[in-house]
Structures are given as structure tokens and as C-alpha cells.
Design a protein around this motif. Structure first.
Motif, PDB file in Angstrom:
ATOM      1  N   LEU A 139       0.859  -1.197   0.000  1.00 29.57           N
ATOM      2  CA  LEU A 139       0.000   0.000   0.000  1.00 29.57           C
ATOM      3  C   LEU A 139       0.892   1.241   0.000  1.00 29.57           C
ATOM      4  CD1 LEU A 139      -2.642  -1.147   2.644  1.00 29.57           C
ATOM      5  CD2 LEU A 139      -3.010  -0.971   0.176  1.00 29.57           C
ATOM      6  N   PRO A 140       1.702   1.431  -1.031  1.00 30.45           N
ATOM      7  CA  PRO A 140       2.693   2.520  -1.020  1.00 30.45           C
ATOM      8  C   PRO A 140       2.076   3.904  -0.995  1.00 30.45           C
ATOM      9  CG  PRO A 140       2.561   1.519  -3.200  1.00 30.45           C
ATOM     10  CD  PRO A 140       1.755   0.650  -2.290  1.00 30.45           C
ATOM     11  N   GLU A 141       0.835   4.047  -1.470  1.00 29.09           N
ATOM     12  CA  GLU A 141       0.215   5.368  -1.496  1.00 29.09           C
ATOM     13  C   GLU A 141      -0.456   5.728  -0.174  1.00 29.09           C
ATOM     14  OE1 GLU A 141      -3.184   2.620  -2.649  1.00 29.09           O
ATOM     15  OE2 GLU A 141      -0.991   2.682  -2.698  1.00 29.09           O
ATOM     16  N   PHE A 142      -0.495   4.797   0.774  1.00 30.01           N
ATOM     17  CA  PHE A 142      -1.173   5.033   2.050  1.00 30.01           C
ATOM     18  C   PHE A 142      -0.279   5.769   3.028  1.00 30.01           C
ATOM     19  CE2 PHE A 142      -4.543   2.660   0.532  1.00 30.01           C
ATOM     20  CZ  PHE A 142      -5.528   2.423   1.486  1.00 30.01           C
ATOM     21  N   THR A 143      -0.839   6.754   3.710  1.00 28.09           N
ATOM     22  CA  THR A 143      -0.181   7.356   4.867  1.00 28.09           C
ATOM     23  C   THR A 143      -0.396   6.417   6.047  1.00 28.09           C
ATOM     24  OG1 THR A 143      -0.649   9.579   4.045  1.00 28.09           O
ATOM     25  CG2 THR A 143      -0.068   9.365   6.378  1.00 28.09           C
ATOM     26  N   VAL A 144       0.665   6.131   6.795  1.00 33.75           N
ATOM     27  CA  VAL A 144       0.580   5.179   7.894  1.00 33.75           C
ATOM     28  C   VAL A 144       0.971   5.864   9.195  1.00 33.75           C
ATOM     29  CG1 VAL A 144       1.372   2.965   8.800  1.00 33.75           C
ATOM     30  CG2 VAL A 144       1.179   3.308   6.308  1.00 33.75           C
ATOM     31  N   VAL A 145       0.106   5.773  10.193  1.00 33.65           N
ATOM     32  CA  VAL A 145       0.400   6.296  11.524  1.00 33.65           C
ATOM     33  C   VAL A 145       0.436   5.113  12.484  1.00 33.65           C
ATOM     34  CG1 VAL A 145      -0.256   7.898  13.343  1.00 33.65           C
ATOM     35  CG2 VAL A 145      -0.816   8.424  10.964  1.00 33.65           C
ATOM     36  N   VAL A 146       1.575   4.917  13.133  1.00 34.52           N
ATOM     37  CA  VAL A 146       1.763   3.786  14.039  1.00 34.52           C
ATOM     38  C   VAL A 146       1.683   4.275  15.477  1.00 34.52           C
ATOM     39  CG1 VAL A 146       3.298   1.910  14.734  1.00 34.52           C
ATOM     40  CG2 VAL A 146       3.232   2.658  12.339  1.00 34.52           C
ATOM     41  N   LEU A 147       0.809   3.645  16.252  1.00 35.05           N
ATOM     42  CA  LEU A 147       0.682   3.938  17.677  1.00 35.05           C
ATOM     43  C   LEU A 147       0.915   2.645  18.443  1.00 35.05           C
ATOM     44  CD1 LEU A 147      -2.573   6.118  17.637  1.00 35.05           C
ATOM     45  CD2 LEU A 147      -0.223   6.921  17.622  1.00 35.05           C
ATOM     46  N   ALA A 148       1.776   2.694  19.441  1.00 32.56           N
ATOM     47  CA  ALA A 148       2.078   1.498  20.223  1.00 32.56           C
ATOM     48  C   ALA A 148       2.217   1.869  21.685  1.00 32.56           C
ATOM     49  CB  ALA A 148       3.357   0.829  19.721  1.00 32.56           C
ATOM     50  N   GLY A 149       1.777   0.962  22.560  1.00 37.25           N
ATOM     51  CA  GLY A 149       1.914   1.201  23.991  1.00 37.25           C
ATOM     52  C   GLY A 149       1.166   2.444  24.440  1.00 37.25           C
ATOM     53  N   THR A 150       1.850   3.272  25.242  1.00 42.19           N
ATOM     54  CA  THR A 150       1.196   4.450  25.808  1.00 42.19           C
ATOM     55  C   THR A 150       0.876   5.505  24.760  1.00 42.19           C
ATOM     56  OG1 THR A 150       3.359   5.384  26.334  1.00 42.19           O
ATOM     57  CG2 THR A 150       2.270   4.105  28.057  1.00 42.19           C
ATOM     58  N   SER A 151       1.531   5.477  23.595  1.00 40.99           N
ATOM     59  CA  SER A 151       1.238   6.483  22.578  1.00 40.99           C
ATOM     60  C   SER A 151      -0.123   6.276  21.928  1.00 40.99           C
ATOM     61  CB  SER A 151       2.328   6.488  21.496  1.00 40.99           C
ATOM     62  OG  SER A 151       2.263   5.322  20.692  1.00 40.99           O
ATOM     63  N   ILE A 152      -0.806   5.171  22.259  1.00 35.06           N
ATOM     64  CA  ILE A 152      -2.138   4.936  21.697  1.00 35.06           C
ATOM     65  C   ILE A 152      -3.117   6.002  22.160  1.00 35.06           C
ATOM     66  CG2 ILE A 152      -4.079   3.298  21.685  1.00 35.06           C
ATOM     67  CD1 ILE A 152      -2.169   1.036  21.576  1.00 35.06           C
ATOM     68  N   ASP A 153      -2.833   6.680  23.269  1.00 35.05           N
ATOM     69  CA  ASP A 153      -3.748   7.736  23.705  1.00 35.05           C
ATOM     70  C   ASP A 153      -3.708   8.940  22.777  1.00 35.05           C
ATOM     71  OD1 ASP A 153      -1.336   8.846  24.351  1.00 35.05           O
ATOM     72  OD2 ASP A 153      -1.694   8.946  26.516  1.00 35.05           O
ATOM     73  N   ALA A 154      -2.834   8.907  21.764  1.00 34.77           N
ATOM     74  CA  ALA A 154      -2.834   9.948  20.722  1.00 34.77           C
ATOM     75  C   ALA A 154      -3.721   9.549  19.559  1.00 34.77           C
ATOM     76  CB  ALA A 154      -1.408  10.204  20.236  1.00 34.77           C
ATOM     77  N   ILE A 155      -4.697   8.689  19.805  1.00 35.43           N
ATOM     78  CA  ILE A 155      -5.567   8.205  18.733  1.00 35.43           C
ATOM     79  C   ILE A 155      -6.357   9.343  18.101  1.00 35.43           C
ATOM     80  CG2 ILE A 155      -7.371   7.620  20.407  1.00 35.43           C
ATOM     81  CD1 ILE A 155      -6.595   5.768  17.112  1.00 35.43           C
ATOM     82  N   GLY A 156      -6.712  10.362  18.868  1.00 31.11           N
ATOM     83  CA  GLY A 156      -7.449  11.499  18.316  1.00 31.11           C
ATOM     84  C   GLY A 156      -6.685  12.208  17.219  1.00 31.11           C
ATOM     85  N   PRO A 157      -5.468  12.707  17.511  1.00 30.21           N
ATOM     86  CA  PRO A 157      -4.662  13.319  16.442  1.00 30.21           C
ATOM     87  C   PRO A 157      -4.359  12.363  15.308  1.00 30.21           C
ATOM     88  CG  PRO A 157      -3.777  13.893  18.603  1.00 30.21           C
ATOM     89  CD  PRO A 157      -4.849  12.876  18.839  1.00 30.21           C
ATOM     90  N   ALA A 158      -4.162  11.081  15.612  1.00 29.45           N
ATOM     91  CA  ALA A 158      -3.866  10.107  14.561  1.00 29.45           C
ATOM     92  C   ALA A 158      -5.040   9.974  13.602  1.00 29.45           C
ATOM     93  CB  ALA A 158      -3.523   8.751  15.176  1.00 29.45           C
ATOM     94  N   CYS A 159      -6.261   9.902  14.130  1.00 28.64           N
ATOM     95  CA  CYS A 159      -7.450   9.799  13.274  1.00 28.64           C
ATOM     96  C   CYS A 159      -7.668  11.083  12.479  1.00 28.64           C
ATOM     97  CB  CYS A 159      -8.678   9.477  14.116  1.00 28.64           C
ATOM     98  SG  CYS A 159      -8.738   7.767  14.688  1.00 28.64           S
TER      99      CYS A 159
END
Length: 502
Positions: A296-316
């Protein structure tokens, strides 16, 4: 400034009496006189070298006093400084526009002041003078950095319109964790148009589009720092060893929807989708995700792991703006029971699922979740149905899978069928990570004995080490389930048992 005359209070009263003012001074008059004293004597305007006075430079450019014009501002997330910087540069690069970029001495110590307050202080006290422009060097790809203006005045001109733009980046130590643009112009309508056009450029030329990135925490303990950029993996299908048909299901859910998005939209079907990969550590969940990213080379990918998952709002929010996009949420079981520290009572996982549901049906965004503990995740998923459309178990490889893994990782060893069958039999119940480490250790053993190539005895020696009682913890770290752990699946885990090596 003219010379200041200082007189005694008795002389002052004599002058008032001569002018017919015999009544005592009121408190307001005393306060006004004291302020005049501070302005004239206690806070004298320092002498500024020619050409360094910020107010005079602004007045010369604008043609009027800076304080007579309205200021309009816009704010962006702290990680958006490269995008805003590039948008400002592109805006000024259009035909008919020009600018001069200047800085301010001591800008880093006055990051909490607005443009209006800076100009007022400069005009009233000569507090600020022209200095060097401040820059921040920020990554914009895995191999490239960009020098971004973090505090600077653009003295701009478009036709007969003269204006000033202040661009500054985040400064957490002052509690301002954002990027700001402030525009000083003769007409508010012009400033509004300028900011709207810059915002359009931020979206159109966003440097995060098509990148693989993850959020970093703020150095000051709150908010979000810059992104970390990652190289997109390049994995072929033959490098993925899974049970027959399993990878086909995963590809159809993620890649298939992306390739058939127009037909799905025409049929009124939604594009938003969620995939859960679950299974023991080391079985290949993260490896499978890397394979999907490769295709999926054209896809922007945002990786959240561990405690950084609470950044789901900005990621979405980022995924929505830069779709098609992929949001990877690794180790979701770590937040299945964690509570929101912002005052809510729901587990953080519920917030993740709610954010997923908040995206529109036409959003071309895929969510990939991984977990080692589906038993912790399942109750939350049942209470929030519809967010995850497909749950796929990535199991411990069977005999055929272990043989394929040996062929994959030991392709240069010329193992032979008899040796492969022997090792496959001995390694029943082990994971893909175990096989990868087995081959690496065999090569190391051969190197230590100065052998030209890795032989069967090296592979057997590596198997002996990894399968011995003294390496029991190593096997657990590689995801191998012991008889004790297999019979106590619900038992509390230690920190070491939580270690991942997918």
C-alpha cells in the motif's frame, strides 16, 4: 526623547499654586504622575542603533504605526511546523508577491507574547530590536531534515498591499504547544484570505502524505512532539508464512478494499475497516502488517504502540486529512484495562474504538490492531460492535509452517530434507521468531569455530541451546508456550512475559 526635568515636591506645589491649583492631589493624579515618572525616568527608552529598531522597521514597511492595524491569527498542531513553514514559503513564491524575513533579539525568551504585545512593547519601551531569525531543524522523511522558521517576521508585499506575518513554532516551556501564524494587515479581509490560502497549501502539500510515521512524546511531559519517520518495508508474499488461506483473508480486508474503492463507493459500501490480528508473541503479527504496508505505497501510515495509543485522536484526524491512510494500533491489550487519566472512567481502548467510529463511512481509512491477549480485548470489542470487521488468529506455525520458515531464514545454509525434518520435529510448538533466532545462532556458532560455512552440527548445537532448560526464559521471550503457560492462559503476566519480538 527630550531631557527630563526632575523637581522637588515643594517646588511642584509652588508651581501648582502659581497656576491657581491650591487643592491637594487626588489618588488618581498621584498614580498618573508616578506612571509618567516610571516611563520617563525609571524605564527610559534605550538607544537603538540605526536600522535595528523593530517599531521603526515595521512603520517604514507598513507606512503606518503597527498598532493601528488589525491582527488575525491561526494555530496548528506542534508537529505541523514543517508543513506551515513550507506553506508560507509557497504562498510568497507566487507571482506578484515578495517579502523580507527578519528576526527579533531575545525571541526565545518572549515566546508567550502575542504579535500585538510585542509591537506595543517595542513601540512603548523599545523593548525589542531586530535580530537573527530562529530556525528549528526537523525531520521530514527518514533521511531528510528541513530548517523551519520557528520565530520570524515576514515583511510582505502583494501589489499595493503591505503586511507582516509572524510565524513561530511550539515552545512548551511557555505552555504554548502549538504552531502559530499572526498576520498584521491594513484590512482584516486580506489577512483572512492569506490565512485561508496558507491552510489550503498545508493540506495540499502535506509532507506526511504517503509516509510511515509514529508519534513521539513531548520533551516537556505533555502534548505531542515531532513525528518519527520510518522506512516503508519491502516484503514479498513468499516472505510471509501463515496457514493456507489466512493471508488471502487479510489482504482482501485491507488491500482489496483499497484497490476496489471506487466500485465499493459506487455500490454505496463504506471503506472504513478494522482488522484485528491476535495470537502469541513471535508468531508474525507485526511481520504481516509490514507486508501490508509494502503493498500500500500510497497510504499514509500512523503507528501507535503502547502508551502512545492515547494519541488516537490526532492520529485519526491526520488519517482523515491524508486518506487513504492506515492506522496501526499495536499491543492494544496494554490499554484494555487502563483508565483515562483525564477524568473519565472508560478504559482507553473504548476511546480508541469511539474515535474509529467517528470517521465517516466514506473515509478510506483502515485500522490494524494487534494483541497478544485477545481475552482482554474481546469484552471491549463486544461492547463496541462494528469497529473491527475481521479478527484473524496468527497461530503458532505447524510442521509445514516451520519447514517453510527454515527454508526462508536458512535459504543460504543448504539444509537438506533430512535435517529440516529433524529440526521441524524437535521444534514443535515454537514460533516464527524462534526459527529466525535458531538460524542466526547456528550461523554465529559456525563463525565462532572459524568454519567457512554453517553445517548441520551448528544447527543442531543451536537447537540444543535454545531448547535446553537453561534457555527456558529465552524461549518464552521468543513466544514459545511452555506446558505451564499453556495451562494457565488467564494467569497474570510478568513484565518479561509482556516483551514482544514480532
Amino acid at each position: 526623547m527630550g531631557e527630563t526635568e526632575i523637581i522637588s515636591s515643594s517646588e511642584y506645589r509652588a508651581r501648582l499654586a502659581a497656576e491657581g491649583e491650591s487643592s491637594p492631589l487626588s489618588l488618581e493624579q498621584v498614580g498618573e504622575l508616578f506612571q509618567q515618572f516610571l516611563d520617563a525616568v525609571a524605564r527610559p527608552k534605550p538607544q537603538v542603533a540605526d536600522g535595528r529598531n523593530l517599531t521603526e522597521r515595521m512603520r517604514a514597511h507598513l507606512g503606518t504605526a503597527p498598532g493601528d492595524q488589525p491582527v488575525v491569527k491561526a494555530a496548528y498542531a506542534p508537529y505541523d511546523l514543517p508543513n506551515v513553514h513550507l506553506a508560507v514559503e509557497r504562498w510568497f513564491a507566487a507571482e506578484g508577491r515578495s517579502y523580507e524575513l527578519i528576526g527579533m533579539r531575545g525571541a526565545s525568551h518572549h515566546g508567550d507574547l502575542t504579535l500585538g504585545e510585542i509591537l506595543e512593547s517595542a513601540d512603548r519601551y523599545n523593548r525589542f530590536v531586530i535580530g537573527a531569525v530562529d530556525y528549528a531543524h526537523l525531520p521530514i522523511s527518514p533521511d531528510e531534515e528541513l530548517a523551519c522558521v520557528s520565530f520570524g517576521f515576514y515583511l510582505g508585499q502583494e501589489g499595493d498591499e503591505r503586511f507582516a506575518v509572524l510565524l513561530r513554532g511550539p515552545a512548551d516551556e511557555y505552555g504554548r504547544n502549538k504552531v502559530e501564524i499572526e498576520v498584521l494587515a491594513q484590512e482584516k479581509e486580506f489577512a483572512d484570505r492569506l490565512l485561508a490560502e496558507i491552510d489550503a497549501l498545508v493540506r495540499e502539500h502535506n509532507i506526511f502524505r504517503g509516509q510511515v510515521l509514529s508519534f513521539e512524546g513531548s520533551d516537556f511531559g505533555h502534548g505531542l512532539g515531532p513525528f518519527r519517520f520510518h522506512r516503508r518495508p519491502g516484503l514479498a508474499r513468499e516472505e510471509i508464512v501463515l496457514p493456507e488461506g489466512l493471508l488471502d483473508r487479510v489482504e482482501r480486508q485491507v488491500v482489496g478494499v483499497a484497490r476496489r474503492r471506487e466500485r465499493l463507493r459506487a455500490a454505496g459500501q463504506h471503506l472504513r475497516r478494522g482488522l484485528l490480528l491476535y495470537g502469541p508473541p513471535g508468531t508474525g503479527k507485526t511481520h504481516t502488517i509490514r507486508y501490508l504496508l509494502s503493498h500500500l505505497p500510497e497510504f499514509t501510515v500512523v503507528v501507535l504502540a503502547g502508551t502512545s495509543i492515547d494519541a488516537i485522536g490526532p492520529a485519526c484526524a491526520l488519517a482523515r486529512m491524508l486518506q487513504p491512510a492506515l492506522v496501526v494500533l499495536e499491543d492494544c491489550d496494554l490499554i484494555a484495562e487502563a483508565r483515562d487519566h483525564g477524568g473519565g472512567e472508560q478504559p482507553l481502548l473504548f476511546q480508541v474504538l469511539n474515535e474509529m467510529d467517528g470517521l465517516g463511512d466514506d473515509a478510506d481509512v483502515a485500522f490494524l490492531l494487534t494483541t497478544n491477549r485477545a481475552d482482554l480485548l474481546e469484552p471491549a470489542l463486544v461492547q463496541r460492535p462494528g469497529r473491527v470487521d475481521l479478527a484473524v488468529e496468527i497461530p503458532v506455525p505447524d510442521a509445514e509452517g516451520r519447514a517453510r520458515l527454515l527454508a526462508l531464514y536458512g535459504s543460504s545454509l543448504d539444509l537438506g530434507k533430512d535435517l529440516t525434518d529433524e529440526i521441524v520435529t524437535r521444534t514443535e510448538g515454537t514460533t516464527a521468531s524462534f526459527t529466525k533466532e535458531l538460524v542466526r545462532r547456528a550461523v554465529l556458532i559456525a563463525a565462532e569455530r572459524e568454519a567457512e560455512r554453517t553445517g548441520p552440527e551448528d544447527l543442531r548445537a543451536a537447537a540444543d541451546e535454545l531448547l535446553s532448560d537453561r534457555d527456558r526464559l529465552t524461549r518464552r521471550l521468543l513466544g514459545v508456550r511452555t506446558e505451564r503457560s499453556a495451562g494457565q492462559e488467564q494467569a497474570p503476566r510478568t513484565v518479561l512475559e509482556d516483551v514482544q519480538d514480532d
